[in-house]
Design an enzyme around this catalytic site. Structure first.
Site, PDB file in Angstrom:
ATOM      1  N   HIS A 226      63.052   4.219 -46.513  1.00  0.00           N
ATOM      2  CA  HIS A 226      62.991   4.782 -45.168  1.00  0.00           C
ATOM      3  C   HIS A 226      62.376   6.178 -45.125  1.00  0.00           C
ATOM      4  O   HIS A 226      61.471   6.424 -44.320  1.00  0.00           O
ATOM      5  CB  HIS A 226      64.311   4.709 -44.420  1.00  0.00           C
ATOM      6  CG  HIS A 226      64.043   4.879 -42.953  1.00  0.00           C
ATOM      7  ND1 HIS A 226      63.428   3.904 -42.192  1.00  0.00           N
ATOM      8  CD2 HIS A 226      64.179   5.936 -42.139  1.00  0.00           C
ATOM      9  CE1 HIS A 226      63.221   4.351 -40.970  1.00  0.00           C
ATOM     10  NE2 HIS A 226      63.666   5.576 -40.904  1.00  0.00           N
ATOM     11  N   TYR A 230      58.788   8.254 -43.152  1.00  0.00           N
ATOM     12  CA  TYR A 230      58.620   9.606 -42.573  1.00  0.00           C
ATOM     13  C   TYR A 230      57.650  10.447 -43.390  1.00  0.00           C
ATOM     14  O   TYR A 230      57.020  11.361 -42.864  1.00  0.00           O
ATOM     15  CB  TYR A 230      59.975  10.291 -42.407  1.00  0.00           C
ATOM     16  CG  TYR A 230      60.806   9.556 -41.386  1.00  0.00           C
ATOM     17  CD1 TYR A 230      60.331   9.381 -40.090  1.00  0.00           C
ATOM     18  CD2 TYR A 230      62.020   8.984 -41.712  1.00  0.00           C
ATOM     19  CE1 TYR A 230      61.038   8.655 -39.155  1.00  0.00           C
ATOM     20  CE2 TYR A 230      62.741   8.263 -40.779  1.00  0.00           C
ATOM     21  CZ  TYR A 230      62.245   8.092 -39.507  1.00  0.00           C
ATOM     22  OH  TYR A 230      62.945   7.370 -38.582  1.00  0.00           O
ATOM     23  N   PHE A 378      55.705  -2.261 -37.699  1.00  0.00           N
ATOM     24  CA  PHE A 378      55.114  -1.265 -38.596  1.00  0.00           C
ATOM     25  C   PHE A 378      53.592  -1.210 -38.497  1.00  0.00           C
ATOM     26  O   PHE A 378      52.983  -0.269 -38.989  1.00  0.00           O
ATOM     27  CB  PHE A 378      55.652  -1.361 -40.034  1.00  0.00           C
ATOM     28  CG  PHE A 378      55.330  -2.557 -40.858  1.00  0.00           C
ATOM     29  CD1 PHE A 378      54.051  -2.781 -41.335  1.00  0.00           C
ATOM     30  CD2 PHE A 378      56.347  -3.429 -41.247  1.00  0.00           C
ATOM     31  CE1 PHE A 378      53.784  -3.862 -42.146  1.00  0.00           C
ATOM     32  CE2 PHE A 378      56.073  -4.518 -42.058  1.00  0.00           C
ATOM     33  CZ  PHE A 378      54.784  -4.732 -42.509  1.00  0.00           C
ATOM     34  N   HIS A 379      52.989  -2.188 -37.815  1.00  0.00           N
ATOM     35  CA  HIS A 379      51.556  -2.001 -37.563  1.00  0.00           C
ATOM     36  C   HIS A 379      51.329  -1.039 -36.394  1.00  0.00           C
ATOM     37  O   HIS A 379      50.265  -0.432 -36.293  1.00  0.00           O
ATOM     38  CB  HIS A 379      50.848  -3.341 -37.356  1.00  0.00           C
ATOM     39  CG  HIS A 379      50.531  -3.987 -38.683  1.00  0.00           C
ATOM     40  ND1 HIS A 379      51.436  -4.722 -39.390  1.00  0.00           N
ATOM     41  CD2 HIS A 379      49.405  -3.937 -39.457  1.00  0.00           C
ATOM     42  CE1 HIS A 379      50.886  -5.126 -40.531  1.00  0.00           C
ATOM     43  NE2 HIS A 379      49.654  -4.654 -40.596  1.00  0.00           N
ATOM     44  N   ARG A 442      58.201 -13.404 -41.266  1.00  0.00           N
ATOM     45  CA  ARG A 442      57.237 -12.519 -41.909  1.00  0.00           C
ATOM     46  C   ARG A 442      57.162 -12.904 -43.381  1.00  0.00           C
ATOM     47  O   ARG A 442      57.907 -13.768 -43.826  1.00  0.00           O
ATOM     48  CB  ARG A 442      57.650 -11.053 -41.744  1.00  0.00           C
ATOM     49  CG  ARG A 442      58.895 -10.667 -42.504  1.00  0.00           C
ATOM     50  CD  ARG A 442      59.274  -9.202 -42.354  1.00  0.00           C
ATOM     51  NE  ARG A 442      58.430  -8.329 -43.146  1.00  0.00           N
ATOM     52  CZ  ARG A 442      58.829  -7.127 -43.616  1.00  0.00           C
ATOM     53  NH1 ARG A 442      60.051  -6.663 -43.342  1.00  0.00           N
ATOM     54  NH2 ARG A 442      58.030  -6.382 -44.318  1.00  0.00           N
ATOM     55  N   ARG A 443      56.262 -12.240 -44.107  1.00  0.00           N
ATOM     56  CA  ARG A 443      56.096 -12.474 -45.547  1.00  0.00           C
ATOM     57  C   ARG A 443      55.939 -13.963 -45.863  1.00  0.00           C
ATOM     58  O   ARG A 443      56.528 -14.457 -46.824  1.00  0.00           O
ATOM     59  CB  ARG A 443      57.310 -11.980 -46.338  1.00  0.00           C
ATOM     60  CG  ARG A 443      57.687 -10.536 -46.168  1.00  0.00           C
ATOM     61  CD  ARG A 443      58.739 -10.184 -47.203  1.00  0.00           C
ATOM     62  NE  ARG A 443      59.237  -8.841 -47.094  1.00  0.00           N
ATOM     63  CZ  ARG A 443      60.422  -8.541 -46.572  1.00  0.00           C
ATOM     64  NH1 ARG A 443      61.216  -9.476 -46.106  1.00  0.00           N
ATOM     65  NH2 ARG A 443      60.813  -7.285 -46.513  1.00  0.00           N
TER      66      ARG A 443
HETATM   67 FE1  HAS Z   1      60.605   1.513 -38.733  1.00  0.00          FE
HETATM   68  C1  HAS Z   1      61.250  -1.416 -40.436  1.00  0.00           C
HETATM   69  C2  HAS Z   1      63.791   1.546 -37.530  1.00  0.00           C
HETATM   70  C3  HAS Z   1      60.015   4.570 -37.219  1.00  0.00           C
HETATM   71  C4  HAS Z   1      57.708   1.865 -40.552  1.00  0.00           C
HETATM   72  N1  HAS Z   1      59.660   0.404 -40.188  1.00  0.00           N
HETATM   73  C5  HAS Z   1      60.084  -0.767 -40.746  1.00  0.00           C
HETATM   74  C6  HAS Z   1      59.149  -1.195 -41.740  1.00  0.00           C
HETATM   75  C7  HAS Z   1      58.160  -0.249 -41.798  1.00  0.00           C
HETATM   76  C8  HAS Z   1      58.494   0.757 -40.814  1.00  0.00           C
HETATM   77  C9  HAS Z   1      56.977  -0.234 -42.732  1.00  0.00           C
HETATM   78  O1  HAS Z   1      66.427   0.166 -38.123  1.00  0.00           O
HETATM   79  C10 HAS Z   1      59.233  -2.485 -42.549  1.00  0.00           C
HETATM   80  C11 HAS Z   1      59.831  -2.274 -43.883  1.00  0.00           C
HETATM   81  C12 HAS Z   1      59.866  -3.582 -44.643  1.00  0.00           C
HETATM   82  O2  HAS Z   1      58.852  -3.938 -45.258  1.00  0.00           O
HETATM   83  O3  HAS Z   1      60.875  -4.280 -44.568  1.00  0.00           O
HETATM   84  N2  HAS Z   1      61.695   2.788 -37.537  1.00  0.00           N
HETATM   85  C13 HAS Z   1      62.959   2.607 -37.154  1.00  0.00           C
HETATM   86  C14 HAS Z   1      63.377   3.699 -36.276  1.00  0.00           C
HETATM   87  C15 HAS Z   1      62.291   4.537 -36.187  1.00  0.00           C
HETATM   88  C16 HAS Z   1      61.253   3.973 -36.998  1.00  0.00           C
HETATM   89  C17 HAS Z   1      64.703   3.878 -35.619  1.00  0.00           C
HETATM   90  N3  HAS Z   1      59.156   2.930 -38.835  1.00  0.00           N
HETATM   91  C18 HAS Z   1      59.109   4.112 -38.145  1.00  0.00           C
HETATM   92  C19 HAS Z   1      57.938   4.853 -38.524  1.00  0.00           C
HETATM   93  C20 HAS Z   1      57.285   4.090 -39.470  1.00  0.00           C
HETATM   94  C21 HAS Z   1      58.067   2.888 -39.646  1.00  0.00           C
HETATM   95  C22 HAS Z   1      57.566   6.205 -37.972  1.00  0.00           C
HETATM   96  C23 HAS Z   1      56.039   4.344 -40.210  1.00  0.00           C
HETATM   97  C24 HAS Z   1      55.282   5.391 -40.082  1.00  0.00           C
HETATM   98  N4  HAS Z   1      62.191   0.291 -38.917  1.00  0.00           N
HETATM   99  C25 HAS Z   1      63.422   0.509 -38.378  1.00  0.00           C
HETATM  100  C26 HAS Z   1      64.343  -0.537 -38.843  1.00  0.00           C
HETATM  101  C27 HAS Z   1      63.630  -1.383 -39.676  1.00  0.00           C
HETATM  102  C28 HAS Z   1      62.282  -0.839 -39.695  1.00  0.00           C
HETATM  103  C29 HAS Z   1      65.772  -0.690 -38.529  1.00  0.00           C
HETATM  104  C30 HAS Z   1      64.154  -2.603 -40.434  1.00  0.00           C
HETATM  105  C31 HAS Z   1      64.013  -3.825 -39.621  1.00  0.00           C
HETATM  106  C32 HAS Z   1      64.403  -5.058 -40.382  1.00  0.00           C
HETATM  107  O4  HAS Z   1      65.183  -5.846 -39.842  1.00  0.00           O
HETATM  108  O5  HAS Z   1      63.933  -5.284 -41.517  1.00  0.00           O
HETATM  109  C33 HAS Z   1      62.256   5.860 -35.410  1.00  0.00           C
HETATM  110  O6  HAS Z   1      61.931   6.902 -36.281  1.00  0.00           O
HETATM  111  C34 HAS Z   1      61.322   5.817 -34.234  1.00  0.00           C
HETATM  112  C35 HAS Z   1      61.432   7.071 -33.369  1.00  0.00           C
HETATM  113  C36 HAS Z   1      60.241   7.220 -32.492  1.00  0.00           C
HETATM  114  C37 HAS Z   1      60.255   7.580 -31.195  1.00  0.00           C
HETATM  115  C38 HAS Z   1      58.951   7.698 -30.433  1.00  0.00           C
HETATM  116  C39 HAS Z   1      58.572   9.144 -30.079  1.00  0.00           C
HETATM  117  C40 HAS Z   1      57.209   9.177 -29.473  1.00  0.00           C
HETATM  118  C41 HAS Z   1      56.261  10.145 -29.711  1.00  0.00           C
HETATM  119  C42 HAS Z   1      54.897   9.993 -29.088  1.00  0.00           C
HETATM  120  C43 HAS Z   1      54.711  10.886 -27.902  1.00  0.00           C
HETATM  121  C44 HAS Z   1      53.444  10.505 -27.210  1.00  0.00           C
HETATM  122  C45 HAS Z   1      52.701  11.336 -26.442  1.00  0.00           C
HETATM  123  C46 HAS Z   1      51.463  10.819 -25.765  1.00  0.00           C
HETATM  124  C47 HAS Z   1      53.080  12.735 -26.178  1.00  0.00           C
HETATM  125  C48 HAS Z   1      61.514   7.854 -30.476  1.00  0.00           C
HETATM  126  C49 HAS Z   1      56.509  11.311 -30.581  1.00  0.00           C
HETATM  127  C50 HAS Z   1      51.809  10.564 -24.325  1.00  0.00           C
HETATM  128  C51 HAS Z   1      50.710   9.975 -23.567  1.00  0.00           C
HETATM  129  C52 HAS Z   1      50.838   9.086 -22.571  1.00  0.00           C
HETATM  130  C53 HAS Z   1      49.637   8.649 -21.840  1.00  0.00           C
HETATM  131  C54 HAS Z   1      52.110   8.499 -22.175  1.00  0.00           C
END
Ligand code: HAS
Length: 552
Positions: A226, A230, A378-379, A442-443
């Site tokens: 995890h 990050y 994750f894509h 998946r996989r």
């Molecule tokens: Fe995830 C599985 C939970 C973030 C990558 N994640 C994965 C896997 C990968 C991955 C590779 O809880 C698969 C691993 C495997 O092979 O099994 N993930 C989260 C949570 C977050 C999260 C809670 N993941 C990421 C990030 C990754 C990533 C970042 C890569 C870079 N993830 C999971 C969980 C799994 C999981 C479970 C396991 C699932 C399972 O069953 O196997 C959080 O960190 C996300 C927080 C993000 C936000 C969004 C904030 C938005 C921002 C953009 C602002 C935009 C602007 C533009 C200002 C709250 C900062 C605005 C413009 C407009 C026009 C509107």
């Protein structure tokens, strides 16, 4: 007053060479990994079979390792090395030597792992879950990649430490501070994967021990897995916080808020690995619950980032006379690839993050776990939010390092590249999420599972993924054309390394942010709290362990 970095300071040419070496490997990985991705979506559409007896899991492993582990680690180390050189000063000879040693260790490790995958001796996917057993050279190769990244990271820490010694009582340059937080987090995280590889997988694959404790190895993997995500994300945040405000002509909303965000990532990235193991038997649900709460803590710094970015955009828009709730949107510099490409990544990160919150919620994870929904998640995160930001950074950093210019035509092509990616990923990722909700695994390679109706229902989504994946491959080719141009052929000239200034230059970031003993102490306490009892539990109730399997 915070330190502002002169726009005129260029990354020293000797440091530039170190960074560029990292980028060459990173983008060779992108080219090969992208080709494998294309083959995968074609196979999964059911309309194409791999020639020459090449196995689906072999290309899936190549894709995951090259894109998830090699492209990212090499790009991040190259980018952070340049960012520290630009903001904390040219690296010393010793730090530069460390940069080169790290680079070569990582490259040799990559070649070893790649040789094993390509000769079909390590089709264990990028998570290399036991009891799937790879050739020992694969594990040793990955160990060298990790050790090399530590040496590379040491170079950044040395230069940062030198800056602090020469500037007592001052907060360090923001970009260097962020790079060092990411490196420190990486070192803490990789201790987990290093432990499972050195103490379990290597002796087991060498035949020194017969069996492996699967749950221990997966737990150590996710202790690392995890924070790994990050480690990918924080360099993108470095660009969003520090570079983008300068590119658009605005200001960083708050230097202190940005630093606090990064510290929160250091604290909360590691003690959350169980949210990848929510469906795994053998872990006490109470500890899963605690780690899920900590997972929701690590969402907070991303929400702070979203807030801060909206503030930067809105204040910039208002300064240009924009009116109304979303008037700022129109005045953003849409014709500048350095802005548009990462911005598409930011937009993608909103549904990506929402999907992550779904995954982290136990009951909902029961629906999506091990389905292709997770691949869709994750894509959007790493393969769009993060990758498009890395490509956007390359559009100015590569010419900055090679002493060339991003020409108008290349800028235009880069914007097209960003939109092509957006279109391709929309097709692919939406289809993955929907198929996942219908239970598509998946996989796994293409199968109709004996013509079962459920599996037949997945096929239209798999075809949509093949369409999206093919468009994405075009996006990779466009990027490679631009990269080769910027590295070798673009006209000589100066390209800026944009480093933004905080809106309030009088705001001094509290020095407590650089109290490493404090933050590392809290990090250690949180990790020990989240892992000690469940880990003892896992070991005390361990089964006899598993022999190795080669299912390919
Ligand atoms: Fe995830 C599985 C939970 C973030 C990558 N994640 C994965 C896997 C990968 C991955 C590779 O809880 C698969 C691993 C495997 O092979 O099994 N993930 C989260 C949570 C977050 C999260 C809670 N993941 C990421 C990030 C990754 C990533 C970042 C890569 C870079 N993830 C999971 C969980 C799994 C999981 C479970 C396991 C699932 C399972 O069953 O196997 C959080 O960190 C996300 C927080 C993000 C936000 C969004 C904030 C938005 C921002 C953009 C602002 C935009 C602007 C533009 C200002 C709250 C900062 C605005 C413009 C407009 C026009 C509107």
């Amino acid at each position: 007053m915070i330190n502002s970095v002169s726009a005129k300071v260029k990354v020293d040419p000797k440091d530039a060479k170190v960074s560029m070496a990292h980028f060459y490997v990173a983008f060779i990985a992108l080219a090969l990994g992208g080709l494998m991705g294309l083959l995968q979506v074609l196979v999964r559409s059911g309309k194409f079979e791999l020639p020459l007896g090449i196995g689906y899991y072999e290309i899936l492993t190549t894709h995951g390792v090259l894109m998830g582990l090699i492209l990212t680690t090499f790009f991040i180390m190259g980018f952070q090395y340049a960012a520290v050189s630009k903001t904390a000063g040219t690296h010393s000879n010793a730090a530069r030597r460390a940069g080169w040693i790290g680079f070569w260790l990582m490259t040799i490790g990559t070649l070893m792992a790649a040789a094993m995958i390509l000769t079909n001796k390590a089709s264990v996917l990028y998570t290399f879950y036991a009891p799937l057993q790879a050739h020992w050279i694969f594990y040793l190769g990955l160990t060298l990649v990790v050790v090399g990244s530590w040496v590379d990271g040491a170079a950044q820490i040395m230069t940062y430490a030198k800056w602090r010694k020469n500037n007592p009582g001052k907060p360090s340059p923001l970009l260097s501070f962020m790079a060092v937080i990411n490196t420190v987090m990486w070192i803490v995280a990789t201790l987990g994967v290093a432990s499972t590889v050195l103490f379990q997988l290597l002796p087991w694959s060498l035949g020194l021990v017969d069996r492996v404790d699967v749950l221990v190895s997966r737990t150590l993997f996710w202790y690392f897995g995890h924070p790994l995500v990050y480690f990918w994300l924080l360099p993108a945040y470095m660009a969003w916080y520090v570079v983008i405000p300068k590119v658009i002509g605005g200001k960083i909303f708050s230097d202190s808020l940005a630093r606090l965000t990064f510290i929160l990532f250091l604290l909360f990235s590691v003690p959350v690995g169980f949210h990848h193991q929510l469906m795994e038997p053998g872990i006490d649900p109470a500890w899963k619950f605690i780690q899920v709460i900590l997972t929701f803590m690590v969402v907070i710094p991303s929400l702070m980032t979203a807030f801060s970015l909206f503030a930067t955009f809105e204040r910039y828009g208002r300064s240009k006379g924009a009116k109304g709730l979303f008037g700022w949107f129109k005045v953003l510099p849409w014709n500048d690839a350095r802005f548009t490409v990462p911005f598409i990544g930011m937009v993608a990160f909103i549904p990506a993050g929402a999907g992550g919150i779904v995954n982290a919620s136990n009951q909902m994870d029961q629906v999506v776990h091990n389905t292709i929904w997770v691949t869709g998640h994750f894509h959007l995160t790493v393969a769009t939010a993060v990758l498009l930001t890395f490509l956007g950074v390359s559009y100015w950093l590569v010419p900055h390092l090679t002493g060339r210019k991003l020409t108008k035509s290349m800028n235009k092509l880069a914007i097209i590249q960003g939109w092509v990616w957006f279109i391709g990923m929309t097709f692919m990722s939406v289809a993955m999420h929907l198929e996942g909700l219908l239970g598509g695994p998946r996989r796994s390679s293409f199968s109709t599972y004996g013509n079962s109706q459920q599996a037949l229902d997945w096929i239209p989504y798999q075809i949509a993924q093949a369409v999206g994946g093919s468009i994405l491959f075009i996006g990779i080719i466009l990027f490679l054309i631009i990269f080769i141009n910027l590295a070798f052929f673009a006209p000589k000239g100066e390209e800026e390394f944009p480093v933004g200034e905080a809106e309030n230059l009088e705001e001094k970031a509290p020095l407590v942010f650089e109290n490493w003993k404090l933050w590392l102490g809290i990090t250690a306490v949180l990790i020990l709290f989240a892992y000690t009892v469940p880990f003892i539990d896992i070991i005390q109730n361990a089964p006899i362990g598993s022999k190795g399997f080669k299912t390919w």
